[in-house]
Write a protein that holds these residues in place. Structure first.
Motif, mmCIF file in Angstrom:
data_model
loop_
_atom_site.group_PDB
_atom_site.id
_atom_site.type_symbol
_atom_site.label_atom_id
_atom_site.label_comp_id
_atom_site.label_asym_id
_atom_site.label_seq_id
_atom_site.Cartn_x
_atom_site.Cartn_y
_atom_site.Cartn_z
ATOM 1 N N MET A 4 -4.850 15.281 7.634
ATOM 2 C CA MET A 4 -4.257 15.433 6.315
ATOM 3 C C MET A 4 -3.566 14.132 5.913
ATOM 4 N N SER A 5 -3.745 13.740 4.662
ATOM 5 C CA SER A 5 -3.098 12.522 4.166
ATOM 6 C C SER A 5 -2.810 12.674 2.686
ATOM 7 N N SER A 6 -1.756 12.005 2.241
ATOM 8 C CA SER A 6 -1.375 12.103 0.839
ATOM 9 C C SER A 6 -0.421 10.975 0.476
ATOM 10 N N THR A 7 -0.372 10.671 -0.793
ATOM 11 C CA THR A 7 0.640 9.765 -1.328
ATOM 12 C C THR A 7 1.923 10.559 -1.549
ATOM 13 N N VAL A 8 3.004 10.116 -0.946
ATOM 14 C CA VAL A 8 4.280 10.818 -1.069
ATOM 15 C C VAL A 8 4.964 10.470 -2.390
ATOM 16 N N ASP A 9 5.022 9.188 -2.689
ATOM 17 C CA ASP A 9 5.643 8.693 -3.904
ATOM 18 C C ASP A 9 5.106 7.275 -4.125
ATOM 19 N N PRO A 10 5.604 6.541 -5.112
ATOM 20 C CA PRO A 10 5.075 5.191 -5.337
ATOM 21 C C PRO A 10 5.295 4.227 -4.182
ATOM 22 N N TYR A 11 6.049 4.619 -3.166
ATOM 23 C CA TYR A 11 6.401 3.696 -2.101
ATOM 24 C C TYR A 11 5.827 4.067 -0.740
ATOM 25 N N LEU A 12 5.429 5.335 -0.547
ATOM 26 C CA LEU A 12 5.046 5.794 0.790
ATOM 27 C C LEU A 12 3.782 6.635 0.759
ATOM 28 N N ASP A 13 2.946 6.476 1.799
ATOM 29 C CA ASP A 13 1.841 7.367 2.119
ATOM 30 C C ASP A 13 2.152 8.021 3.461
ATOM 31 N N ALA A 14 1.597 9.206 3.688
ATOM 32 C CA ALA A 14 1.817 9.896 4.957
ATOM 33 C C ALA A 14 0.512 10.514 5.439
ATOM 34 N N SER A 15 0.334 10.562 6.762
ATOM 35 C CA SER A 15 -0.866 11.128 7.370
ATOM 36 C C SER A 15 -0.486 11.886 8.632
ATOM 37 N N ALA A 16 -1.280 12.888 8.943
ATOM 38 C CA ALA A 16 -1.109 13.650 10.180
ATOM 39 C C ALA A 16 -2.478 14.084 10.672
ATOM 40 N N ILE A 17 -2.710 13.975 11.985
ATOM 41 C CA ILE A 17 -3.977 14.361 12.596
ATOM 42 C C ILE A 17 -3.675 15.312 13.741
ATOM 43 N N PHE A 18 -4.228 16.511 13.647
ATOM 44 C CA PHE A 18 -4.012 17.543 14.656
ATOM 45 C C PHE A 18 -5.291 17.708 15.465
ATOM 46 N N HIS A 19 -5.171 17.557 16.770
ATOM 47 C CA HIS A 19 -6.319 17.627 17.675
ATOM 48 C C HIS A 19 -6.332 18.990 18.359
ATOM 49 N N ILE A 20 -7.395 19.749 18.091
ATOM 50 C CA ILE A 20 -7.537 21.081 18.683
ATOM 51 C C ILE A 20 -8.622 20.999 19.751
ATOM 52 N N ARG A 21 -8.217 21.099 21.009
ATOM 53 C CA ARG A 21 -9.163 20.990 22.114
ATOM 54 C C ARG A 21 -10.093 22.197 22.171
#
Length: 430
Positions: free
Chosen positions: A130-147
């Protein structure tokens, strides 16, 4: 006579009354006619103004819809699902393979095998990004690994700036280090189905990284030049002490340039932290989660990649990387060095093939700095991509890097794997 006079007066009154009503009717008709003309003029004016007003109204409505859609969109991150699995065949059983060792790096029975662990069918993982633009200054990402066994871990979760001046970029959270050429990449972006041997031996299947912070700077020059500095908590299983926060430092310098029709990419990397060596019990077996600090651990890296394009989406890629680790152990310094070289040929937009050679050519460990050198492996692959987001890969390994029951064992391995990518997935590192 009187009757005639009265009759005359009555007729005159009647005529007068009749004339009065007619005049009133005429006046009413004149007023109605005037009102009708005014209404016709008003209708004509309205008809002339309606298209403009309708256009304005439609534009206003469309703008409101776009604003509403944009507001909803900004609240929803881009989501991707990646699936990987396949079939594996080896000349050794599952228990025997799991008990293998890589001398100087992984003790017998401690080797992590996250992908293609079993002889037979494997569902390796499902990865949710998952990734998204938070605001004009920051982006955020998260990756969840399901074995494949259902276990879930946060593989990466970080924010990164998008508006710093002077070519600077800052990242913080949990992430993979940009050390070297392939450490930062996830499994589905690897050139082969398994990790390069020296990378796996030094950093394990998860690679160098963890909770930390990163600062990168891109020079304002026509030649691409990027410098980076990172701090991580130490990882004792990679030779770094975990007893102090921010104990592992990483630095690198990367560049790329065009040479005729080809692209040349090169980099130098360095990592350093306090050494930490696992303690042994009276029988010489490792004591879980028991380590002793000795001096420093230093890891050097250099990589060189040449990419040459052909017509019809064809491409030739020659990728090379070298690493060396010097680890202080009591009064001695262990030295372990290795490299890999990959030649990849992308025939067209659907078919590709590749050849890789791995070699840990220097492996001086132990009190007397005994050496078990030239742990090596040869790999070939054939790859088919029906579309951009699906891939089927056939790979063969002849592996001379493993020891079983303290004896060198040649392992023959065939893997047929699939990788499917669904949803909005961010671009991979170039």
């Amino acid at each position: 006579m009187v009757k005639k006079i009265v009759l005359s007066l009555v007729c005159t009154g009647a005529l007068f009354a009749g004339n009065t009503e007619v005049e009133q009717l005429k006046q009413q008709m004149a007023q109605l006619q005037k009102q009708l003309e005014q209404m016709q003029q008003h209708i004509a004016a309205l008809e002339a103004q309606t298209p403009k007003e309708t256009a304005v109204a439609e534009e206003s409505l469309e703008s409101m819809e776009k604003t509403s859609t944009a507001s909803v969109t900004t609240l929803l991150p881009d989501i991707a699902l990646i699936l990987n699995g396949g079939y594996t065949s080896r000349n050794v059983g599952n228990d025997t393979y799991a008990a293998a060792a890589i001398p100087g790096f992984v003790e017998a029975g401690n080797m992590e095998i996250p992908f293609n662990a079993k002889d037979g069918f494997n569902f390796n993982y499902a990865e949710v990004a998952m990734s998204s633009t938070v605001d004009p200054y920051l982006d955020a990402s998260a990756i969840f690994h399901i074995r494949g066994d259902g276990g879930i871990e946060i593989e990466e979760a970080y924010f990164v700036t998008r508006a710093l001046d002077y070519g600077l970029r800052f990242k913080a959270g949990k992430f993979k280090s940009a050390f070297g050429r392939v450490n930062e990449k996830h499994h589905h972006a690897w050139n082969f189905e398994d990790q390069e041997l020296i990378n796996n031996a030094l950093f394990g299947p998860d690679g160098l990284g963890g909770a930390g912070a990163q600062l990168q700077w891109v020079a304002p020059t026509s030649l691409y030049l990027m410098a980076g500095f990172e701090l991580f908590n130490g990882n004792p299983y990679q030779g770094f002490s975990a007893k102090e926060s921010a104990s592992t430092a990483v630095g690198y310098l990367k560049t790329s340039t065009d040479v005729a029709d080809a692209t040349l990419l090169a980099g130098l990397s360095y990592a350093q932290g306090k050494s930490e060596v696992q303690n042994l019990d009276g029988l010489g077996d490792p004591i879980p989660n028991s380590f002793t600090n000795y001096g420093q651990t230093r890891v050097y890296g250099a990589d060189l990649t040449l990419e040459y394009p052909f017509e019809n989406y064809g491409q030739l890629i020659w990728q090379n990387e070298w690493m060396q680790r010097d680890k202080d152990v009591e009064t001695l310094t262990q030295r372990q060095s290795g490299y890999y070289s990959e030649l990849l040929y992308k025939i067209d937009e659907n078919w590709a093939m590749g050849l890789r050679y791995d070699d840990i050519y220097q492996n001086r460990t132990g009190d007397s700095l005994t050496s078990i050198d030239h742990l090596h492996r040869t790999s070939v692959k054939l790859e088919y991509k029906p579309f951009e987001f699906s891939r089927f890969r056939l790979q063969y390994n002849q592996d001379h890097s493993k020891y079983i029951d303290d004896q060198a064992k040649t392992i023959h391995e065939v893997m047929l794997n699939y990788t499917l990518e669904l949803g909005a997935h961010g671009a991979h590192a170039f």
